[in-house]
Design an enzyme around this catalytic site. Structure first.
Site, short mmCIF file in Angstrom:
data_model
loop_
_atom_site.label_atom_id
_atom_site.label_comp_id
_atom_site.label_asym_id
_atom_site.label_seq_id
_atom_site.Cartn_x
_atom_site.Cartn_y
_atom_site.Cartn_z
N ASN A 104 -2.14 8.42 -7.37
CA ASN A 104 -2.21 7.36 -6.36
C ASN A 104 -3.49 7.55 -5.55
O ASN A 104 -3.73 8.61 -4.98
CB ASN A 104 -0.99 7.43 -5.44
CG ASN A 104 -0.85 6.19 -4.58
OD1 ASN A 104 -1.83 5.57 -4.17
ND2 ASN A 104 0.38 5.81 -4.30
N CYS A 109 0.20 2.51 -5.76
CA CYS A 109 1.45 2.69 -6.49
C CYS A 109 1.87 1.40 -7.20
O CYS A 109 2.44 1.42 -8.29
CB CYS A 109 2.55 3.18 -5.57
SG CYS A 109 2.79 2.17 -4.09
N HIS A 356 6.93 1.19 -1.21
CA HIS A 356 6.49 1.99 -2.34
C HIS A 356 6.97 1.32 -3.63
O HIS A 356 8.04 0.71 -3.66
CB HIS A 356 7.07 3.40 -2.22
CG HIS A 356 6.62 4.33 -3.30
ND1 HIS A 356 5.29 4.57 -3.56
CD2 HIS A 356 7.33 5.06 -4.20
CE1 HIS A 356 5.19 5.42 -4.57
NE2 HIS A 356 6.42 5.72 -4.98
#
Length: 971
Positions: A104, A109, A356
């Site tokens: 990342n 992500c 996320h």
């Protein structure tokens, strides 16, 4: 608000638990306004509680209308997941799963989850490998090569893979890597870019073959024989989540028939307005079906984006032929079986303002699922990949089942966001074998070399404790660098020969290595230790002793670090004869001082290294002037001035040396630098910009090449100027004005550069608002070399004395008219939006009975049908005393350029104090309006019709978060 471990004081000694948890204050009126915060912590006796010192304002909590405190009750939810502690750093994804993750870059992500999904569609991966690339391409400048390189590493690497080459090939900078985008939008943009790059190659059409399906939009009249159809292609389908319990319900809604009747009749060619059915049916589905779930939507009441966390189920097997093919159009091929199996589930965990992304994937469509979460890949069961990603609410098990307690529920903020299905009949073709023969030879060779180099560096790192680096500087290095790469000190140690030597090697053996490498026999070598002085300069300090040369390299390095605060950096002293062969070095006595000499030429503005000399501490500088004249090529009667270069941080310190004072009294010691020049003659001092060594070194220390860019083209350098960091504001703008050919430097306005966003700062530099050029270039702790310029029509001091008003130009005028006599300072453009328009001819010659009235667009308030909601741009219109609505409608339609079909559905009303009173075509409009030239805003002519204009930029993509900017791939 904190989460605490109960009875932590009485738990066994050394207890510890790692937990991920969320704390929520529940909104008991609207659950979607619940305030939720997530964190994680390693709980222990020392830190048994963890949470948030500032969770929410008390004013919000106590406000009864907000819904957090109802009937004197506040509901707190804690969702706690106690995790098995696995050492994150020692976990080996490849060893445990056979797959590796992606690193990342900051906020990538979302991209990582998409790339893993695409990589695990082998047919797609094979096509990427077959895109033409050459050994001369660079991955950072070629999307195909960067993607090939990424896929190769995912296939053959043993550890996680970086995506930096790929994002560089997109044309992204660091700012883009820290900006979270929408994964669905990236999928579309990347597909379009690859489709374009594949044109004219052996893999042309791959994107369409894999992902393209077709549907038919139709409108069919009910009472006459008329049907309109339009075929459209799609690469993915956006399915509603809200109001749908599963994928099938979303497809039902997708093909739902809409009735066009009443005021919403369809205008059919040759048949006029007709009742009709409108809908969508599918002609064909693609082999790889991408379903984008609309988890984000725009809330018009709150004027913001919200996330839909409702429960939404999706099957492992998806049958799109169900119910006799109700999703299919009559033109669909009924011989194709549209039975799909689930390949990937992309998940978003969090809220609308961030979160996320990760993916659950079945690479071979077996029963085994894998979770791809950035660098980490883990095995997961089907329940984790499917049911736990449905979203919705979950009930906590009751602690006292015997009591009749209300079950405690909490919202799950992690849920599926994108689904990828593969058609059963195509899966052998899609999940194909991809091996080395599919990879271009030049790519294999290039990446194998990269892999070997990485392994070499890894081995070096593992063995680093056994080796040390010795850097050896010689006179040749000083000659090559001084006046070119460097001006201060003697050498840049990063650019001198370095030797990687085992610490156990005797130093005498190291000297033999130097003899082999540099061609200088060991008996002619003398090594000096460098020392870092308190003023941060590096100078040769003293020669090595025989006892030190008898040590090993490691022992010598340790002794040097302790004694002189120096790394093992050495200066190799060698004396050469006239034949350039090395000579035996004389012994150095305590009376000898080693000095290094630089020569300055003020005419050429040149500083260069000319050599070194041993001088006696009791001698005087005047004793060595003949040698210096010879080194410099001066005449023996030329006067010479000497200066000692002492330091250059934070400011230059260079002091004059009196030729008559002995060296010891001048405080000169081994390693010191003496700069010398011809003494300037009184009549020549003004000929040179920098007549002496100190002025030249100050110039060198402060010189700065500044890249100037037009503020209108902030990505492109326009010109460069060499300046001094201590230039005043006036000197800087004068130089820029000269470059641009502007007579008045005060018409130049400059703007500083933001080093983090790589954009101009929002506010320009005020006239004489900074003292020096350096002040313009510093941004926090970084120094930029970029400035933006504008050429103004008037001098900057004069512009700063003016008030800037925001004025938007319209074809229709505004709600408020300012009189010509209104003072500018009294106009509040923070509250009002100023608008300007050209006055139409019909308004210039108003008759005595003509009216100038306000006209507004409006719709009915959905909550209160007696009230109206205005939208769009209001404008003025002239109406005649006896003019009917029918006549006014003709002029309105012409003015607003509305089609007959749409205009036929509009209604017209006199509106006063927000309430509509509708006109008939035969009504005389002017009689309803007061005799007021402009009319009060409380009364106006209202045009009722649907608001079809897009609300905001993000309504074009409902799933884009409110803080995001569009995804762009520039190359």
């Amino acid at each position: 608000m904190y989460l605490d471990v109960a009875d932590s004081a009485v738990l066994p000694y050394g207890w510890t638990r790692y937990a991920q948890f969320s704390l929520s204050v529940v909104n008991q009126i609207h659950n979607k306004f619940t305030i939720r915060k997530e964190t994680q912590h390693q709980f222990s006796a020392r830190e048994s509680d963890w949470g948030f010192t500032s969770f929410m304002p008390l004013s919000e909590l106590y406000n009864p209308s907000r819904g957090y405190l109802v009937n004197d009750t506040c509901v707190i939810e804690a969702e706690v997941a106690v995790c098995k502690v696995v050492d994150y750093w020692s976990y080996d994804s490849k060893k445990e799963t056979g797959y590796v993750g992606l690193k990342n870059q900051g906020a990538t992500c979302y991209m990582n989850s998409l790339l893993q999904t695409l990589y695990h569609i082998p047919y797609f991966r094979k096509a990427v490998y077959h895109m033409p690339t050459t050994e001369n391409d660079m991955p950072s400048g070629s999307i195909p090569l960067a993607l090939q390189s990424l896929f190769y590493k995912l296939q053959y690497n043993d550890s996680s893979v970086s995506t930096k080459e790929l994002t560089k090939s997109f044309g992204w900078d660091m700012h883009d890597s820290f900006m979270q985008h929408d994964v669905q939008e990236l999928n579309r943009v990347l597909s379009e870019k690859l489709e374009d790059k594949m044109k004219g190659t052996v893999v042309e059409g791959t994107i369409q073959q894999l992902f393209e399906g077709h549907h038919m939009n139709y409108i069919e009249c009910i009472n006459v024989d008329f049907k309109s159809t339009r075929k459209e292609s799609f690469y993915d389908l956006q399915l509603d989540v809200k109001g749908c319990q599963d994928v099938y319900a979303s497809f039902d809604k997708y093909v739902e028939v809409e009735r066009l009747e009443g005021d919403n009749k369809y205008h059919a060619e040759q048949h006029g307005l007709q009742d009709a059915k409108k809908g969508v049916l599918f002609i064909d589905f693609p082999p790889v079906l991408q379903l984008q779930l609309k988890r984000f939507e725009y809330d018009f009441m709150r004027d913001t984006m919200v996330k839909i966390n409702d429960r939404y189920e999706f099957p492992l097997q998806l049958d799109l032929d169900r119910d006799d093919g109700k999703y299919l159009s009559p033109d669909a091929d009924r011989n194709v079986r549209n039975l799909y199996t689930l390949h990937s589930v992309l998940v978003h965990s969090g809220g609308v303002h961030g979160g996320h992304y990760y993916a659950f994937i079945r690479p071979t469509l077996s029963d085994q699922w894998f979770k791809f979460d950035d660098e980490r890949v883990t095995k997961e069961d089907a329940k984790r990949a499917l049911e736990e990603q449905y979203g919705g609410e979950e009930e906590l098990p009751q602690t006292n089942p015997g009591l009749n307690n209300t079950p405690f529920k909490f919202t799950k903020y992690s849920n599926a966001y994108m689904l990828v299905y593969i058609r059963e009949s195509d899966k052998d073709k899609i999940i194909c074998n991809v091996d080395e023969k599919d990879i271009a030879e030049h790519l294999r060779i290039r990446l194998e070399k990269d892999r070997e180099e990485k392994e070499r560096r890894k081995k070096e790192k593992a063995e680093a404790h056994l080796y040390t680096i010795i850097k050896v500087a010689r006179d040749d290095d000083l000659t090559a660098q001084i006046g070119k790469d460097i001006y201060f000190d003697l050498v840049d140690h990063d650019k001198v020969p370095s030797f990687r030597i085992q610490k156990q090697m005797p130093f005498t053996q190291f000297k033999e290595e130097v003899a082999k490498e540099l061609g200088i026999p060991t008996q002619f070598q003398r090594f000096w230790l460098w020392a870092k002085r308190q003023n941060h300069t590096y100078r040769p300090n003293r020669p090595l002793t025989p006892q030190e040369e008898a040590l090993t390299v490691g022992q010598l390095k340790e002794a040097a670090n302790k004694a002189h605060n120096a790394e093992l950096k050495l200066f190799l002293e060698v004396e050469l004869g006239l034949d350039l062969k090395p000579l035996t070095l004389p012994d150095k006595t305590r009376e000898d001082i080693l000095l290094f000499f630089k020569l300055y030429d003020p005419e050429k503005e040149q500083l260069r290294y000319v050599g070194r000399l041993f001088v006696k501490a009791s001698g005087r500088p005047q004793d060595i002037l003949p040698k210096l004249r010879k080194m410099a090529g001066f005449l023996q009667d030329d006067d010479v001035e000497l200066y000692e270069e002492i330091k250059f941080e934070p400011n230059v310190m260079c002091e004059y040396i009196d030729n008559r004072i002995i060296f010891r009294s001048c405080q000169l010691e081994d390693g010191d630098i003496v700069c010398f020049q011809k003494s300037p003659k009184p009549d020549t001092a003004d000929q040179f910009r920098y007549p002496d060594v100190p002025s030249f070194l100050v110039y060198i220390r402060n010189r700065q090449v500044v890249h100037f860019r037009s503020l209108e083209k902030p990505k492109e350098d326009d010109f460069c100027l060499e300046m001094s960091k201590i230039f005043t504001y006036d000197e800087v703008v004068e130089k820029v004005a000269q470059q641009l050919g502007v007579d008045d430097p005060s018409k130049i306005r400059l703007t500083s550069h933001n080093c983090y966003s790589q954009q101009p700062k929002p506010q320009p530099i005020k006239y004489r608002g900074v003292e020096r050029l350096l002040d313009m270039l510093i941004h926090y702790n970084q120094t930029s070399d970029i400035l933006y310029y504008e050429v103004l029509d008037i001098p900057l001091p004069e512009l700063q004395a003016l008030k800037t008003l925001k004025v938007t130009y319209h074809h229709a005028t505004k709600d408020e008219i300012f009189a010509p006599s209104e003072k500018i300072e009294n106009i509040n453009d923070q509250y009002w939006t100023l608008r300007a328009e050209e006055v139409p001819e019909e308004e210039k010659n108003l008759g005595p009975f003509d009216r100038l009235i306000h006209v507004y667009h409006f719709t009915k308030d959905t909550q209160n049908q007696t009230q109206v909601q205005n939208f769009g741009e209001p404008f003025f219109m002239v109406i005649r005393e006896d003019e009917t609505l029918s006549s006014i409608k003709e002029r309105l339609q012409k003015k607003l350029k509305v089609s007959d079909e749409d205009f036929s559905k509009w209604k017209f009303a006199y509106i006063s104090l927000g309430r509509p009173d509708y006109f008939e075509d035969s009504d005389t409009v002017a009689t309803r309006f007061q005799r007021n030239m402009y009319g009060a805003w409380e009364q106006y002519l209202g045009l009722e019709h649907p608001d079809t204009a897009p609300r905001k930029a993000h309504s074009a993509n409902q799933n884009r978060h409110s803080f995001e900017r569009p995804v762009k791939i520039y190359n």
